[in-house]
Write a protein that holds these residues in place. Structure first.
Motif, PDB file in Angstrom:
ATOM      1  N   HIS A   1      -5.296   5.544  -6.228  1.00  0.00           N
ATOM      2  CA  HIS A   1      -5.949   6.502  -5.334  1.00  0.00           C
ATOM      3  C   HIS A   1      -6.242   7.816  -6.034  1.00  0.00           C
ATOM      4  O   HIS A   1      -7.179   8.498  -5.691  1.00  0.00           O
ATOM      5  N   HIS A   2      -5.436   8.168  -7.020  1.00  0.00           N
ATOM      6  CA  HIS A   2      -5.617   9.406  -7.765  1.00  0.00           C
ATOM      7  C   HIS A   2      -5.584   9.061  -9.248  1.00  0.00           C
ATOM      8  O   HIS A   2      -4.670   8.391  -9.696  1.00  0.00           O
TER       9      HIS A   2
ATOM     10  N   SER B   1       0.994   5.714  -1.095  1.00  0.00           N
ATOM     11  CA  SER B   1       0.120   6.889  -1.097  1.00  0.00           C
ATOM     12  C   SER B   1      -0.669   7.010  -2.396  1.00  0.00           C
ATOM     13  O   SER B   1      -1.760   7.577  -2.400  1.00  0.00           O
ATOM     14  N   HIS B   2      -0.159   6.467  -3.508  1.00  0.00           N
ATOM     15  CA  HIS B   2      -0.857   6.632  -4.779  1.00  0.00           C
ATOM     16  C   HIS B   2      -1.542   5.375  -5.290  1.00  0.00           C
ATOM     17  O   HIS B   2      -2.359   5.447  -6.197  1.00  0.00           O
ATOM     18  N   LEU B   3      -1.256   4.190  -4.692  1.00  0.00           N
ATOM     19  CA  LEU B   3      -1.936   2.971  -5.145  1.00  0.00           C
ATOM     20  C   LEU B   3      -1.870   1.874  -4.092  1.00  0.00           C
ATOM     21  O   LEU B   3      -1.049   1.905  -3.188  1.00  0.00           O
ATOM     22  N   ASP B   4      -2.764   0.898  -4.240  1.00  0.00           N
ATOM     23  CA  ASP B   4      -2.732  -0.355  -3.483  1.00  0.00           C
ATOM     24  C   ASP B   4      -2.514  -1.465  -4.503  1.00  0.00           C
ATOM     25  O   ASP B   4      -3.182  -1.516  -5.536  1.00  0.00           O
TER      26      ASP B   4
ATOM     27  N   ASN C   1       0.864  -1.178   0.000  1.00  0.00           N
ATOM     28  CA  ASN C   1       0.000   0.000   0.000  1.00  0.00           C
ATOM     29  C   ASN C   1       0.900   1.227   0.000  1.00  0.00           C
ATOM     30  O   ASN C   1       1.790   1.346   0.837  1.00  0.00           O
TER      31      ASN C   1
ATOM     32  N   ARG D   1      -5.227  -0.780  -7.376  1.00  0.00           N
ATOM     33  CA  ARG D   1      -6.257   0.252  -7.191  1.00  0.00           C
ATOM     34  C   ARG D   1      -5.542   1.589  -7.038  1.00  0.00           C
ATOM     35  O   ARG D   1      -4.740   1.781  -6.117  1.00  0.00           O
TER      36      ARG D   1
END
Length: 116
Positions: free
Chosen positions: A57-58, A33-36, A31, A55
Motif C-alpha cells: 500500500h505504501h 494496513s501496509h500490504l495485502d 490484509n 501488494r
C-alpha cells in the motif's frame, strides 16, 4: 508417501485466513494496513504448488527496504514452509498398515498345536 489431493487437508496447516477454495486449489491471505497478501495452494495427484502475491500500500521508506530483503529470501522460506506443512499432513494421516491391512499374510493359529 502420496500427498493428500483434497485441499481441505491443507486448510488448517498453513497459518493464514482462508479466502476461497475451488476443486484442488485453496486461496489463503491477509490484509493489513501496509500490504495485502495472497497464497494459492494447488494440489494435484503428485504435487503441491504454492504461489504467493503481495501488494504494497505504501512504497516509501523502510517498507521498500524491507521488501527488497524479503524478495531475496522468500523462495527459500516458502519451500521450507511447504515442506513443513507436508510433514504435518503426512503425520496426521493414519499409518499405511491401518489404511491397508494385509490379508494375504499367513499367521499361525494359536489354538493349533505346533509340530515341534
Amino acid at each position: 508417501m502420496r500427498l493428500p489431493t483434497d485441499y481441505q487437508a491443507w486448510r488448517h496447516i498453513l497459518p493464514f485466513t482462508e479466502q476461497g477454495a475451488e476443486d484442488h486449489e485453496l486461496m489463503l491471505g491477509e490484509n493489513t494496513s501496509h500490504l495485502d497478501f495472497r497464497a494459492s495452494v494447488l494440489v494435484d495427484d503428485d504435487s503441491v504448488t504454492l504461489a504467493t502475491a503481495v501488494r504494497l500500500h505504501h512504497t516509501h521508506g523502510w517498507l521498500r527496504l524491507y521488501f527488497a530483503a524479503v524478495r531475496r529470501v522468500h523462495p527459500y522460506m516458502a519451500r521450507r514452509a511447504l515442506r513443513r506443512a507436508h510433514r504435518r499432513v503426512a503425520f496426521a494421516a493414519r499409518p499405511a498398515g491401518e489404511r491397508n491391512p494385509r490379508t494375504d499374510v499367513w499367521t499361525p493359529d494359536p489354538r493349533e498345536p505346533s509340530g515341534n
